[in-house]
Design a protein around this motif. Structure first.
Motif, PDB file in Angstrom:
ATOM      1  N   ALA A  53      26.354  44.913  79.599  1.00 51.51           N
ATOM      2  CA  ALA A  53      26.535  43.466  79.590  1.00 51.51           C
ATOM      3  C   ALA A  53      25.206  42.757  79.309  1.00 51.51           C
ATOM      4  O   ALA A  53      25.137  41.844  78.479  1.00 51.51           O
ATOM      5  N   LEU A  54      24.151  43.184  79.975  1.00 54.37           N
ATOM      6  CA  LEU A  54      22.839  42.562  79.774  1.00 54.37           C
ATOM      7  C   LEU A  54      22.352  42.769  78.339  1.00 54.37           C
ATOM      8  O   LEU A  54      21.839  41.839  77.702  1.00 54.37           O
ATOM      9  N   SER A  55      22.538  43.977  77.808  1.00 53.12           N
ATOM     10  CA  SER A  55      22.094  44.266  76.456  1.00 53.12           C
ATOM     11  C   SER A  55      22.839  43.401  75.438  1.00 53.12           C
ATOM     12  O   SER A  55      22.233  42.853  74.501  1.00 53.12           O
ATOM     13  N   PHE A  56      24.134  43.226  75.629  1.00 48.62           N
ATOM     14  CA  PHE A  56      24.919  42.438  74.678  1.00 48.62           C
ATOM     15  C   PHE A  56      24.622  40.943  74.780  1.00 48.62           C
ATOM     16  O   PHE A  56      24.799  40.217  73.798  1.00 48.62           O
ATOM     17  N   VAL A  57      24.193  40.469  75.938  1.00 52.00           N
ATOM     18  CA  VAL A  57      23.778  39.067  76.040  1.00 52.00           C
ATOM     19  C   VAL A  57      22.625  38.805  75.076  1.00 52.00           C
ATOM     20  O   VAL A  57      22.650  37.852  74.284  1.00 52.00           O
ATOM     21  N   PHE A  58      21.599  39.656  75.115  1.00 49.65           N
ATOM     22  CA  PHE A  58      20.444  39.494  74.231  1.00 49.65           C
ATOM     23  C   PHE A  58      20.833  39.732  72.768  1.00 49.65           C
ATOM     24  O   PHE A  58      20.404  38.993  71.864  1.00 49.65           O
ATOM     25  N   TYR A  59      21.631  40.751  72.535  1.00 48.05           N
ATOM     26  CA  TYR A  59      22.066  41.093  71.173  1.00 48.05           C
ATOM     27  C   TYR A  59      22.814  39.931  70.534  1.00 48.05           C
ATOM     28  O   TYR A  59      22.491  39.505  69.412  1.00 48.05           O
ATOM     29  N   ALA A  60      23.799  39.387  71.243  1.00 51.78           N
ATOM     30  CA  ALA A  60      24.639  38.329  70.679  1.00 51.78           C
ATOM     31  C   ALA A  60      23.867  37.025  70.481  1.00 51.78           C
ATOM     32  O   ALA A  60      23.982  36.377  69.440  1.00 51.78           O
ATOM     33  N   LEU A  61      23.088  36.634  71.475  1.00 47.42           N
ATOM     34  CA  LEU A  61      22.350  35.375  71.360  1.00 47.42           C
ATOM     35  C   LEU A  61      21.300  35.437  70.253  1.00 47.42           C
ATOM     36  O   LEU A  61      21.089  34.453  69.529  1.00 47.42           O
ATOM     37  N   THR A  62      20.645  36.581  70.117  1.00 49.89           N
ATOM     38  CA  THR A  62      19.625  36.708  69.071  1.00 49.89           C
ATOM     39  C   THR A  62      20.249  36.575  67.692  1.00 49.89           C
ATOM     40  O   THR A  62      19.756  35.828  66.829  1.00 49.89           O
ATOM     41  N   LEU A  63      21.358  37.299  67.449  1.00 50.21           N
ATOM     42  CA  LEU A  63      22.009  37.218  66.149  1.00 50.21           C
ATOM     43  C   LEU A  63      22.555  35.814  65.882  1.00 50.21           C
ATOM     44  O   LEU A  63      22.430  35.287  64.770  1.00 50.21           O
ATOM     45  N   ALA A  64      23.157  35.199  66.902  1.00 52.43           N
ATOM     46  CA  ALA A  64      23.703  33.851  66.721  1.00 52.43           C
ATOM     47  C   ALA A  64      22.596  32.862  66.383  1.00 52.43           C
ATOM     48  O   ALA A  64      22.763  32.004  65.496  1.00 52.43           O
ATOM     49  N   TRP A  65      21.468  32.963  67.056  1.00 47.65           N
ATOM     50  CA  TRP A  65      20.334  32.063  66.789  1.00 47.65           C
ATOM     51  C   TRP A  65      19.814  32.263  65.367  1.00 47.65           C
ATOM     52  O   TRP A  65      19.511  31.302  64.663  1.00 47.65           O
TER      53      TRP A  65
END
Length: 308
Positions: A53-65
Motif C-alpha cells: 500500500a505504501l509503495s503504491f501511494v508513492f508510485y501512483a502519485l509520482t506518475l499522476a504528477w
C-alpha cells in the motif's frame, strides 16, 4: 501539499484515486498489524499489505504528477493510468484477501485457489508493466520544462521498469521446490531468499533476510528509482545553478543508481545478506563509488556552453 495533489489530480484522476485507496488500505493494514497477531513466514501477516500500500501511494502519485506535464498523448496517458489503477487494486486486493485468509499470496500453489490467485497476480503485473511502459514512452517524448528534469524523468522511469522486471528473478522455482512438486507435495514455487528458506531472520520493517541473499532489495531499489532521481533533480538547483551541469549530474546519478540496483541484485543472487557484504561486494561498491565520483567531477569541470 495541496498544490502537488491538485497537479496529480489534473494529471490522472485514476492514479490519484489509486493513491487515495492505497492510503486508506495503509491505515487498515496498520490497524491489522496492531490488532492481528498472526504470523506468516516469520513476519506479521499484515506487513505485506502495508508495504504494498505504501509503495503504491508513492508510485501512483509520482506518475499522476508527471502526467500533468504532458503536452501530447493525454488521452492515451489517461487510459494507461486507468489500466494501472485497476490492475493495482486487483493485485493488492489479492494480497489483502490472502492475508485475511492467513495464506501466502506470492509463490503459493498449495491449493487450486492459491494457484489461480498467484497466476492472476502474475498476469496483472505484466499488464501494469506494459501500461507503465506506455507512460514512459509518452513522458520520454515530452519531457519536462527543463533539461535536467527531462533526464530525471526519462532515466527514473527506465529504472522503475527495470525494478519491476527484476521481480522476475523471484518466480523461478528452486530445485527443492521442483523436487517436492514432482512428488505431488504442496509447496511454494519461487522465492525471494537465496541460499536460505523464505521466512528466516530478517531486518526490521523491511524483513529482508539477514542470513542469506534477498532479491526484494533490488526490486525495492529499482521500483523507487524514479522517486530517487526526481528528488535528486529537485534538490540539485540548491547548489548548482546552470542547467547544463545539472543535466550531466542527473545522468551520472541515474547511472550510479542503476549500478546500485545491479550490485544489490548480484549480491543477493550470490546468497549474501545485504548487511553482510563480502570483500568482493565491497570492492564492487568501491569501484562504483569511484566511477561515480570521477564522472561527477568530469561533469562539473566540463565547460558550460554559452547561453543562446
Amino acid at each position: 501539499m495541496t498544490t502537488p495533489l491538485r497537479t496529480a489530480l489534473r494529471g490522472s484522476a485514476s492514479l490519484t484515486f489509486l493513491a487515495a485507496v492505497m492510503a486508506g488500505l495503509l491505515v487498515i493494514s496498520a490497524v491489522g498489524l496492531y490488532a492481528d497477531d498472526r504470523v506468516l513466514g516469520g513476519v506479521p501477516i499484515w506487513l505485506k499489505p502495508t508495504k504494498f500500500a505504501l509503495s503504491f501511494v508513492f508510485y501512483a502519485l509520482t506518475l499522476a504528477w508527471l502526467l500533468a506535464h504532458l503536452r501530447r498523448g493525454r488521452r492515451i496517458a489517461r487510459l494507461a493510468g486507468a489500466v494501472i489503477a485497476v490492475t493495482a487494486v486487483l493485485e493488492v486486493g489479492i494480497i489483502v484477501f490472502q492475508a485475511a485468509r492467513g495464506r501466502a499470496s506470492h509463490f503459493n500453489e498449495a491449493t487450486p485457489l492459491d494457484e489461480r490467485l498467484w497466476g492472476a497476480m502474475g498476469a496483472l503485473i505484466v499488464v501494469l508493466w506494459l501500461a507503465t511502459a506506455v507512460i514512459t514512452v509518452l513522458l520520454w517524448r515530452d519531457g519536462m520544462p527543463d533539461r535536467a528534469g527531462t533526464w530525471a524523468v526519462r532515466l527514473g522511469l527506465v529504472l522503475l521498469l527495470a525494478g519491476l522486471l527484476q521481480g522476475l528473478t523471484m518466480v523461478t522455482p528452486t530445485a527443492a521446490q521442483l523436487a517436492l512438486d514432482e512428488q505431488g507435495l504442496a509447496t511454494t514455487m519461487g522465492a525471494h531468499a537465496v541460499g536460505v528458506p523464505d521466512g528466516g531472520p530478517g531486518m526490521p520493517v523491511t524483513g529482508w533476510s539477514t542470513t542469506g541473499g534477498d532479491l526484494r532489495v533490488g526490486h525495492f531499489v529499482g521500483i523507487h528509482g524514479l522517486q530517487a532521481v526526481l528528488l535528486f533533480a529537485m534538490l540539485l538547483p540548491l547548489v548548482v545553478k546552470d542547467d547544463a551541469r545539472r543535466s550531466r549530474l542527473v545522468i551520472v546519478f541515474a547511472f550510479a543508481y542503476g549500478g546500485l540496483l545491479v550490485l544489490v541484485t548480484w549480491q543477493a543472487l550470490r546468497g549474501q545478506p545485504l548487511i553482510a557484504p563480502d570483500a568482493t561486494t565491497l570492492a564492487a561498491l568501491a569501484a562504483l563509488v569511484v566511477a561515480t565520483a570521477v564522472a561527477a567531477a568530469i561533469s562539473w569541470l566540463r565547460p558550460v556552453p554559452p547561453a543562446a
